[in-house]
Design a protein around this motif. Structure first.
Motif, PDB file in Angstrom:
ATOM      1  N   PHE A 106      -7.725  12.567   8.252  1.00 46.67           N
ATOM      2  CA  PHE A 106      -6.817  12.880   7.145  1.00 46.67           C
ATOM      3  C   PHE A 106      -7.611  13.360   5.928  1.00 46.67           C
ATOM      4  N   LEU A 107      -8.725  12.696   5.650  1.00 41.82           N
ATOM      5  CA  LEU A 107      -9.523  13.059   4.476  1.00 41.82           C
ATOM      6  C   LEU A 107     -10.085  14.477   4.606  1.00 41.82           C
ATOM      7  N   VAL A 108     -10.683  14.786   5.743  1.00 37.81           N
ATOM      8  CA  VAL A 108     -11.288  16.105   5.949  1.00 37.81           C
ATOM      9  C   VAL A 108     -10.222  17.196   5.934  1.00 37.81           C
ATOM     10  N   PHE A 109      -9.123  16.984   6.665  1.00 41.42           N
ATOM     11  CA  PHE A 109      -8.075  18.002   6.733  1.00 41.42           C
ATOM     12  C   PHE A 109      -7.378  18.176   5.386  1.00 41.42           C
ATOM     13  N   GLY A 110      -7.330  17.097   4.597  1.00 35.43           N
ATOM     14  CA  GLY A 110      -6.698  17.194   3.289  1.00 35.43           C
ATOM     15  C   GLY A 110      -7.568  17.907   2.278  1.00 35.43           C
ATOM     16  N   ILE A 111      -8.842  17.519   2.192  1.00 36.40           N
ATOM     17  CA  ILE A 111      -9.749  18.104   1.197  1.00 36.40           C
ATOM     18  C   ILE A 111     -10.025  19.574   1.491  1.00 36.40           C
ATOM     19  N   THR A 112     -10.225  19.903   2.767  1.00 34.16           N
ATOM     20  CA  THR A 112     -10.550  21.286   3.124  1.00 34.16           C
ATOM     21  C   THR A 112      -9.349  22.214   3.054  1.00 34.16           C
ATOM     22  N   GLY A 113      -8.132  21.644   3.072  1.00 32.60           N
ATOM     23  CA  GLY A 113      -6.943  22.486   3.022  1.00 32.60           C
ATOM     24  C   GLY A 113      -6.531  23.039   4.372  1.00 32.60           C
ATOM     25  N   ILE A 114      -7.131  22.535   5.452  1.00 37.32           N
ATOM     26  CA  ILE A 114      -6.798  23.041   6.795  1.00 37.32           C
ATOM     27  C   ILE A 114      -5.319  22.826   7.108  1.00 37.32           C
ATOM     28  N   THR A 115      -4.847  21.607   6.890  1.00 34.72           N
ATOM     29  CA  THR A 115      -3.451  21.317   7.214  1.00 34.72           C
ATOM     30  C   THR A 115      -2.501  22.095   6.312  1.00 34.72           C
ATOM     31  N   ARG A 116      -2.851  22.242   5.042  1.00 38.60           N
ATOM     32  CA  ARG A 116      -2.003  23.011   4.131  1.00 38.60           C
ATOM     33  C   ARG A 116      -1.861  24.449   4.616  1.00 38.60           C
ATOM     34  N   TRP A 117      -2.961  25.041   5.086  1.00 36.15           N
ATOM     35  CA  TRP A 117      -2.916  26.409   5.603  1.00 36.15           C
ATOM     36  C   TRP A 117      -2.055  26.485   6.863  1.00 36.15           C
ATOM     37  N   ILE A 118      -2.217  25.494   7.750  1.00 36.73           N
ATOM     38  CA  ILE A 118      -1.431  25.485   8.985  1.00 36.73           C
ATOM     39  C   ILE A 118       0.059  25.404   8.671  1.00 36.73           C
ATOM     40  N   ILE A 119       0.427  24.489   7.747  1.00 34.38           N
ATOM     41  CA  ILE A 119       1.836  24.317   7.414  1.00 34.38           C
ATOM     42  C   ILE A 119       2.398  25.572   6.754  1.00 34.38           C
ATOM     43  N   LYS A 120       1.599  26.190   5.887  1.00 32.71           N
ATOM     44  CA  LYS A 120       2.051  27.406   5.210  1.00 32.71           C
ATOM     45  C   LYS A 120       2.354  28.514   6.207  1.00 32.71           C
ATOM     46  N   PHE A 141       0.819  -1.213   0.000  1.00 35.68           N
ATOM     47  CA  PHE A 141       0.000   0.000   0.000  1.00 35.68           C
ATOM     48  C   PHE A 141       0.857   1.270   0.000  1.00 35.68           C
ATOM     49  N   TYR A 142       2.080   1.180   0.529  1.00 31.98           N
ATOM     50  CA  TYR A 142       2.964   2.351   0.520  1.00 31.98           C
ATOM     51  C   TYR A 142       3.207   2.867  -0.903  1.00 31.98           C
ATOM     52  N   LEU A 143       3.183   1.952  -1.861  1.00 31.98           N
ATOM     53  CA  LEU A 143       3.470   2.321  -3.251  1.00 31.98           C
ATOM     54  C   LEU A 143       2.405   3.240  -3.842  1.00 31.98           C
ATOM     55  N   LEU A 144       1.240   3.348  -3.201  1.00 33.70           N
ATOM     56  CA  LEU A 144       0.226   4.288  -3.669  1.00 33.70           C
ATOM     57  C   LEU A 144       0.771   5.714  -3.685  1.00 33.70           C
ATOM     58  N   THR A 196      -3.208   8.814   2.359  1.00 28.67           N
ATOM     59  CA  THR A 196      -3.124   8.268   3.722  1.00 28.67           C
ATOM     60  C   THR A 196      -4.508   7.917   4.244  1.00 28.67           C
ATOM     61  N   ALA A 197      -5.506   8.739   3.908  1.00 29.47           N
ATOM     62  CA  ALA A 197      -6.884   8.449   4.309  1.00 29.47           C
ATOM     63  C   ALA A 197      -7.388   7.158   3.666  1.00 29.47           C
ATOM     64  N   ILE A 198      -7.082   6.963   2.390  1.00 28.37           N
ATOM     65  CA  ILE A 198      -7.495   5.741   1.690  1.00 28.37           C
ATOM     66  C   ILE A 198      -6.861   4.517   2.339  1.00 28.37           C
ATOM     67  N   ARG A 199      -5.578   4.610   2.633  1.00 28.29           N
ATOM     68  CA  ARG A 199      -4.895   3.477   3.278  1.00 28.29           C
ATOM     69  C   ARG A 199      -5.541   3.130   4.616  1.00 28.29           C
ATOM     70  N   ASN A 200      -5.783   4.146   5.445  1.00 24.50           N
ATOM     71  CA  ASN A 200      -6.385   3.881   6.752  1.00 24.50           C
ATOM     72  C   ASN A 200      -7.803   3.345   6.617  1.00 24.50           C
ATOM     73  N   ALA A 222     -12.574   1.046  14.517  1.00 19.66           N
ATOM     74  CA  ALA A 222     -13.087   2.390  14.784  1.00 19.66           C
ATOM     75  C   ALA A 222     -11.958   3.412  14.813  1.00 19.66           C
ATOM     76  N   LEU A 223     -10.881   3.085  15.511  1.00 21.39           N
ATOM     77  CA  LEU A 223      -9.752   4.005  15.617  1.00 21.39           C
ATOM     78  C   LEU A 223      -9.155   4.307  14.251  1.00 21.39           C
ATOM     79  N   GLN A 224      -8.897   3.276  13.462  1.00 21.52           N
ATOM     80  CA  GLN A 224      -8.218   3.493  12.183  1.00 21.52           C
ATOM     81  C   GLN A 224      -9.113   4.201  11.173  1.00 21.52           C
ATOM     82  N   VAL A 225     -10.394   3.877  11.159  1.00 20.44           N
ATOM     83  CA  VAL A 225     -11.301   4.543  10.217  1.00 20.44           C
ATOM     84  C   VAL A 225     -11.440   6.023  10.574  1.00 20.44           C
TER      85      VAL A 225
END
Length: 468
Positions: free
Chosen positions: A123-137, A72-75, A309-313, A114-117
């Motif tokens: 990851f999915l929400v923070f990635g799609i919304t751009g929240i983490t990208r804004w924080i990192i920027k 799965f890492y190869l994704l 990462t969201a897909i993998r989890n 439950a934990l992994q899902v």
């Protein structure tokens, strides 16, 4: 093979926004990184003991889960994300503590699902919304440096801790392997040898492999490493896919209860906080690559990394619940790939993507072949220890490079200390108060008290700040 690209541009890809890159079509496989991956193939198998003990999973199924997780890492590298991905390793003790609060058997598996899902959904929400990208920027340099510095210290503390099985159990073999690897990878004298000797350049291209082989041989002589055994018991590992899905997936144990979903939520947030540091380390290392090599532009997109990462989890959580969870980056492996790419010419390693993908092809395929695993298994601690050392070295020098003022260096140092030592989980009864959480809080408080200035005053005080 379409490996040509304009200088300073991305490597070509297919699939439009998917950025699909295929071996032998868009890049060549790098046999040096393939061999490094094969040597490190035993490291992921170390989690199987905890999976058997905590989850009650048979060893053969635990091994199969690790192998599938590795593929799965190869994704990431196949779809345009430069991450050498891995687990959310720092939280493993917290996950085990959480899971042991449930009855062994299906209930405990449901809790892990439950934990992994939930981690995947974060990851999915923070990635799609751009929240983490804004924080990192907008993330302060001093705090980014603090996370890098803490990650480096955490790695090195494990290596030099007498209670850990590196210096403690194999002092001669590990020390020889470490010195050989550091000389080949980082010595200024070695860089001069590379310029003069094609043979040395070829050997150095294998990264940690020469040091590992030297240390392995020394360990066999000194008795610190046991000779390999059981190499020809079988050729291919057992692959009980049917039993895995019929006994340990959501199809067999059922969906978690509402109480399990609620119980897992706070720990899932902690897991994301732990992974956030890995994202910052990844971004810094890719920036370092782009500075060192101007012939190719490597693009890191937080959104892409988070979605994969969201897909993998999500997929693994439902069909093969994986104890250490799926994280955005493995700093040790990232350090190996980045270091070889930086010190190679375009002729020696035409593209970053060849090495980044080859390390996981080597690791994943080696884990499938039982004889290879049995040969490498006795030296797994040398391989693991070397990745920790190199990870520590690169993280620390990158952290020190980022800071330009003494205030930034001071904040980074204090934040790093909080990261590696602060843990108030027992004191305040919540997994949230672990080292990474405290480090972010301490770093943020110090940043706003000591460093933060409004935009209109930045230009006035910049010169004064640089003298502090």
């Amino acid at each position: 093979m379409n490996t040509t690209h304009e200088k300073g541009h991305e490597l070509p890809y297919a699939g439009g926004p998917l950025k699909l890159r295929i071996p032998f079509v868009h890049y060549r496989l790098e046999y040096q990184d393939f061999i490094q991956g094969a040597i490190l193939s035993c490291i992921p198998l170390g989690i199987t003991a905890a999976m058997v003990k905590v989850l009650g999973i048979p060893l053969e199924i635990a091994v199969l889960m690790v192998v599938i997780n590795n593929f799965f890492y190869l994704l990431h590298t196949s779809f345009g994300d430069p991450s050498i991905s891995g687990w959310i390793t720092a939280g493993v003790p917290l996950y085990i503590s959480f899971l042991t609060g449930f009855d062994p058997g299906p209930e405990r598996i449901q809790a892990l699902i439950a934990l992994q899902v939930i981690v995947g959904l974060i990851f999915l929400v923070f990635g799609i919304t751009g929240i983490t990208r804004w924080i990192i920027k907008n993330f302060p340099i001093s705090m980014r440096s603090g996370i890098l510095l803490g990650a480096g210290f955490a790695s090195l503390m494990r290596v030099f801790d007498p209670g850990q099985p590196f210096i403690g159990k194999m002092p001669v073999a590990f020390s020889v392997a470490a010195l050989a690897s550091f000389f080949i990878l980082f010595s200024s004298r070695a860089l001069r040898f590379r310029a003069r000797s094609n043979l040395f350049t070829w050997v150095a291209g294998f990264g940690i492999a020469p040091g590992f082989i030297i240390g392995y041989c020394v360990g066999l002589v000194t008795g610190e490493i046991a000779p390999p055994s059981g190499m020809f018991d079988r050729i291919i590992i057992d692959a009980p896919f049917g039993e895995m899905l019929s006994s340990f997936s959501v199809m067999s144990v059922g969906m978690p209860s509402a109480g399990q979903w609620m119980a897992a939520l706070s720990l899932a947030i902690v897991a994301y906080v732990l992974a956030f540091g890995d994202i910052l380390v990844l971004k810094t290392m890719i920036e370092d690559c782009n500075e060192a090599r101007k012939d190719e532009r490597i693009v890191f997109e937080v959104r892409r990394n988070h979605i994969i990462t969201a897909i993998r989890n999500g997929v693994q959580g439902l069909f093969l619940p994986f104890l250490p969870l799926c994280g955005p980056q493995w700093t040790g492996g990232q350090a190996l790939v980045v270091n070889r790419y930086k010190h190679s010419t375009p002729e020696q390693e035409p593209s970053y993507w060849g090495g980044a993908t080859s390390i996981f092809w080597g690791m994943s395929l080696a884990m499938v072949f039982h004889p290879l695993v049995q040969v490498i298994l006795p030296g797994k601690l040398i391989g693991f220890g070397l990745t920790l050392l190199i990870q520590g070295y690169l993280c620390i020098y990158l952290a020190l490079t980022l800071c330009t003022t003494n205030v930034q260096r001071g904040i980074a140092g204090i934040m790093a200390a909080a990261l590696v030592s602060a843990n108030y989980t027992k004191l305040w009864g919540s997994a949230f108060w672990s080292g990474p959480t405290m480090a972010l809080i301490v770093g943020a408080v110090l940043f706003f008290i000591l460093e933060y200035e409004k935009k209109e005053t930045k230009g006035v005080s910049k010169a004064a700040l640089s003298d502090r």
